[in-house]
Write a protein that holds these residues in place. Structure first.
Motif, mmCIF file in Angstrom:
data_model
loop_
_atom_site.group_PDB
_atom_site.id
_atom_site.type_symbol
_atom_site.label_atom_id
_atom_site.label_comp_id
_atom_site.label_asym_id
_atom_site.label_seq_id
_atom_site.Cartn_x
_atom_site.Cartn_y
_atom_site.Cartn_z
ATOM 1 N N THR A 18 0.833 -1.207 0.000
ATOM 2 C CA THR A 18 0.000 0.000 0.000
ATOM 3 C C THR A 18 0.865 1.254 0.000
ATOM 4 N N LYS A 19 0.277 2.331 -0.480
ATOM 5 C CA LYS A 19 0.974 3.620 -0.480
ATOM 6 C C LYS A 19 -0.017 4.743 -0.208
ATOM 7 N N TRP A 20 0.283 5.572 0.779
ATOM 8 C CA TRP A 20 -0.453 6.797 1.046
ATOM 9 C C TRP A 20 0.389 7.950 0.494
ATOM 10 N N ARG A 21 -0.233 8.865 -0.216
ATOM 11 C CA ARG A 21 0.533 9.939 -0.849
ATOM 12 C C ARG A 21 -0.209 11.275 -0.726
ATOM 13 N N GLY A 57 -3.980 10.724 -1.815
ATOM 14 C CA GLY A 57 -4.257 9.500 -2.528
ATOM 15 C C GLY A 57 -3.868 8.246 -1.782
ATOM 16 N N TYR A 58 -4.444 7.139 -2.238
ATOM 17 C CA TYR A 58 -4.168 5.823 -1.651
ATOM 18 C C TYR A 58 -4.063 4.814 -2.787
ATOM 19 N N ASP A 59 -2.991 4.027 -2.797
ATOM 20 C CA ASP A 59 -2.792 2.976 -3.790
ATOM 21 C C ASP A 59 -2.592 1.655 -3.065
ATOM 22 N N LEU A 67 -3.835 -3.233 -9.420
ATOM 23 C CA LEU A 67 -3.612 -2.025 -8.613
ATOM 24 C C LEU A 67 -4.923 -1.272 -8.454
ATOM 25 N N SER A 69 -6.512 2.435 -7.015
ATOM 26 C CA SER A 69 -6.071 3.797 -6.722
ATOM 27 C C SER A 69 -7.264 4.691 -6.411
ATOM 28 N N THR A 71 -7.981 8.870 -5.356
ATOM 29 C CA THR A 71 -7.359 10.189 -5.224
ATOM 30 C C THR A 71 -8.423 11.264 -5.020
ATOM 31 N N ALA A 105 -8.545 1.245 -11.306
ATOM 32 C CA ALA A 105 -8.169 -0.124 -10.973
ATOM 33 C C ALA A 105 -7.724 -0.849 -12.232
ATOM 34 N N SER A 118 -11.794 3.187 -14.674
ATOM 35 C CA SER A 118 -11.531 4.526 -14.155
ATOM 36 C C SER A 118 -12.851 5.268 -13.992
#
Length: 229
Positions: A18-21, A57-59, A67, A69, A71, A105, A118
């Motif tokens: 996971t990634k928080w941005r 955002g969150y991935d 994936l 996503s 945002t 996705a 999308s």
């Protein structure tokens, strides 16, 4: 003549799959020569457009090579440059605010089959002075695609949806109206060679009749044949 410097900063936290941005920045756009001086339709009094925006955002990894996503974006403009459909001359809108959510996705269903999705929800996109939404910008839009890839051959189908949006009649009395939503389907086949990729693309395969701009019919079904180098 002159120059402008606009900063942008971004940061991310990555944990496992996971990634928080987050990101914040400012932007600038000078009017083009056509917007300023195009014969009979230019506006030499246009000011430069500027904006400040941020996004969160969150991935996350999803299934096999997939994936997800999400945002949230928020932008405020000053002197936004837009085209006036009544006068056919570009103009500035003093202050505009825009915010919304984007979802995306991708997923490999199997070794050869892939899908993508999308969606954009444009919550606000309005002139702060009048409270009116800007024209030709739908609240809801998105796409769904699926494809099959085997060796050098790649075939895919893309469904594109554009929701209802406000527009201006192209004839007197130039009042506001609502342009209907529409959905189109594109199909594409391409074959990757070492340096060349011949392709065949069918746009608006179902021959859907719609208007991107009120009063102007969009192209019907069309076939494009070409080679990418």
């Amino acid at each position: 003549m002159g120059g402008q410097t606009w900063p942008r900063i971004a940061a991310a936290i990555v944990r496992g799959g996971t990634k928080w941005r987050a990101a914040f920045g400012r932007g600038f756009r000078a009017p083009s020569l056509g917007e300023l001086y195009y014969p009979f339709f230019g506006n030499p009094k246009l000011s430069a457009e500027s904006n400040r925006s941020y996004e969160l955002g969150y991935d996350a990894a999803m299934g096999r090579d997939g994936l997800f996503s999400l945002t949230y974006f928020n932008t405020r403009y000053r002197n936004l440059i837009t085209f006036d459909p009544v006068t056919f001359i570009s103009q500035n809108i003093g202050r505009v605010r825009s915010d919304g959510i984007e979802l995306g996705a991708t997923q490999h269903v199997s070794a050869n089959v892939y899908t993508s999705f999308s969606y954009t929800y444009l919550h606000r996109n309005e002139d702060e002075k009048t409270g009116l939404r800007l024209t030709r910008r739908p609240k809801h839009s998105g796409s769904l695609a699926t494809g099959y890839r085997s060796g050098a051959m790649d075939t895919n189908i893309v469904i594109l949806h554009t929701g209802e949006r406000e527009d201006t009649l192209a004839i007197l009395p130039f009042t506001r109206t609502t342009n209907r939503a529409y959905t189109t389907i594109d199909a594409n086949v391409q074959y990757r060679l070492s340096r060349f990729t011949p392709f065949v693309k069918v746009e608006n395969a179902t021959n859907k009749k719609y208007e991107e701009v009120v009063g102007y019919a969009s192209p019907t079904r069309r076939v494009i044949i070409g080679i990418k180098f």
